[in-house]
Scaffold this active site. Structure first.
Site, PDB file in Angstrom:
ATOM      1  N   HIS A  55      -7.450  -0.417   7.503  1.00 27.33           N
ATOM      2  CA  HIS A  55      -7.777  -1.598   6.689  1.00 27.33           C
ATOM      3  C   HIS A  55      -8.591  -2.623   7.461  1.00 27.33           C
ATOM      4  CE1 HIS A  55      -7.325  -4.431   3.418  1.00 27.33           C
ATOM      5  NE2 HIS A  55      -6.799  -5.335   4.232  1.00 27.33           N
ATOM      6  N   ASP A  60      -6.495   3.429   5.087  1.00 29.51           N
ATOM      7  CA  ASP A  60      -6.119   2.063   4.697  1.00 29.51           C
ATOM      8  C   ASP A  60      -4.750   2.107   4.026  1.00 29.51           C
ATOM      9  OD1 ASP A  60      -5.870  -0.486   3.572  1.00 29.51           O
ATOM     10  OD2 ASP A  60      -8.014  -0.652   3.176  1.00 29.51           O
ATOM     11  N   PHE A  99      -6.663 -11.955   3.628  1.00 24.68           N
ATOM     12  CA  PHE A  99      -5.356 -12.590   3.756  1.00 24.68           C
ATOM     13  C   PHE A  99      -4.970 -12.740   5.225  1.00 24.68           C
ATOM     14  CE2 PHE A  99      -0.626 -12.321   3.072  1.00 24.68           C
ATOM     15  CZ  PHE A  99      -0.507 -13.391   2.209  1.00 24.68           C
ATOM     16  N   SER A 107     -11.024  -7.388   2.135  1.00 21.47           N
ATOM     17  CA  SER A 107      -9.694  -7.305   1.541  1.00 21.47           C
ATOM     18  C   SER A 107      -9.547  -8.262   0.351  1.00 21.47           C
ATOM     19  CB  SER A 107      -8.646  -7.546   2.618  1.00 21.47           C
ATOM     20  OG  SER A 107      -7.401  -7.110   2.162  1.00 21.47           O
ATOM     21  N   MET A 108      -8.727  -9.321   0.459  1.00 19.17           N
ATOM     22  CA  MET A 108      -8.661 -10.271  -0.656  1.00 19.17           C
ATOM     23  C   MET A 108     -10.015 -10.942  -0.854  1.00 19.17           C
ATOM     24  SD  MET A 108      -4.989 -12.137  -0.759  1.00 19.17           S
ATOM     25  CE  MET A 108      -3.434 -11.228  -0.776  1.00 19.17           C
ATOM     26  N   TRP A 115      -9.089  -5.672  -1.934  1.00 23.45           N
ATOM     27  CA  TRP A 115      -7.706  -5.750  -2.433  1.00 23.45           C
ATOM     28  C   TRP A 115      -7.682  -6.691  -3.617  1.00 23.45           C
ATOM     29  CZ3 TRP A 115      -3.924  -9.084  -3.781  1.00 23.45           C
ATOM     30  CH2 TRP A 115      -2.587  -8.621  -3.787  1.00 23.45           C
TER      31      TRP A 115
END
Ligand code: 9J3
Length: 287
Positions: free
Chosen positions: A236, A204, A90, A158-159, A183
């Site tokens: 993160h 994170d 993201f 992440s995403m 994520w």
């Protein structure tokens, strides 16, 4: 007149025997092994043994993804390579994943890092972009003849890590996935049947491991092999910077499951003990 069956069988046996005697190493090595025998130094090195070139892929080159960069080994003497597409998280541009390109390609993979259509795209959208980019790589890209379309993988931050899990769920033929500080709103990845290395960070506070990486890992009941690498003193954003621990385990995971190269099993099993860079490592201990 057809030759007698016994003669056919004997000739086939003799041919196979001669092949084994003539090249015992080839007989023992898996067919997809690429590059020299690995060492701790070679999996930790900034560059592997293959020279790498890169190609900029502009927008609208193919349906389903925006644009990106291909990093590929120039060697054509050892057969085809596996391929991996990598998407960031993201708000992150493609450049945050750039370090993986030459690092992985120089070990013997065709790598494509992706700029998402939008830095705001949700994980499942990122999954579709990674899969579309794999299709492009294997069918119409300039490097299609260098790639084995049966040996593909995805990675993402992440995403993009959540998207990697979704990509494997949607396409079970993927040989490996590596979600980095993943994520996702989904916690249940029990449908994933692809060997999965989850890289997580102990500090994170965006994709907290208690609500993301850990339940994701625990849910992977159908993955033939899985591992959970918890980085120590890492946040993160750790996966967007060159990181020897991430590289070493990512290279080993891709080699072991995309290339079926058991020379790399030594780095995965037995699992590493906690260290300055590893807070915890859980796995199914692949052979
Ligand atoms: O890709 C990511 O870094 C996901 C973490 C996040 O900020 O999600 C909030 C919607």
């Amino acid at each position: 007149m057809r030759p007698p069956r016994l003669i056919v069988v004997l000739v086939a046996l003799l041919t196979a025997t001669l092949a084994l005697v003539g090249n015992p190493a080839a007989a023992l090595a898996g067919p997809y092994q690429r590059g020299p025998d690995p060492t701790l130094a070679s999996v930790q090195a900034e560059r592997g043994p293959f020279a790498v070139q890169q190609i900029t892929v502009p927008a609208n080159s193919a349906p389903g993804f925006n644009r990106g960069t291909i990093y590929y080994p120039t060697d054509t003497s050892q057969g085809t390579f596996g391929a991996v597409t990598i998407i960031p998280g993201f708000t992150e541009p493609e450049s945050t994943m750039a370090w993986y390109g030459p690092r992985l390609a120089s070990q013997g993979f065709v790598v494509m890092t992706l700029e998402p259509y939008s830095v705001l795209n949700i994980p499942d959208n990122r999954a579709d972009q990674m899969l579309a980019a794999l299709d492009y790589l294997t069918t119409t890209s300039q490097v299609k003849n260098r790639i084995d379309p049966g040996r593909l993988a995805v990675m993402g931050h992440s995403m993009g890590g959540g998207g990697s899990l979704r990509a494997a769920q949607k396409r079970p033929s993927l040989k490996a996935i590596i979600p980095l500080a993943p994520w996702h709103t989904e916690r249940d990845w029990s449908a994933v049947k692809t060997p999965t290395l989850i890289v997580a960070a102990d500090n994170d506070f965006i994709a907290g491991v208690g609500t993301h990486a850990e339940p994701f890992y625990n849910s992977l009941g159908q993955a033939p092999e899985k591992a959970y690498l918890l980085l120590k003193n890492a946040g993160h954003m750790a996966p967007i910077f060159p990181n020897t621990t991430i590289a070493m385990y990512s290279i080993s995971w891709l080699k072991r499951y995309v290339d079926e190269d058991t020379r790399y099993s030594q780095f995965l099993c037995p699992p590493p003990a906690p260290s300055n860079t590893i807070a915890q490592y859980r796995d199914t201990c692949p052979a």
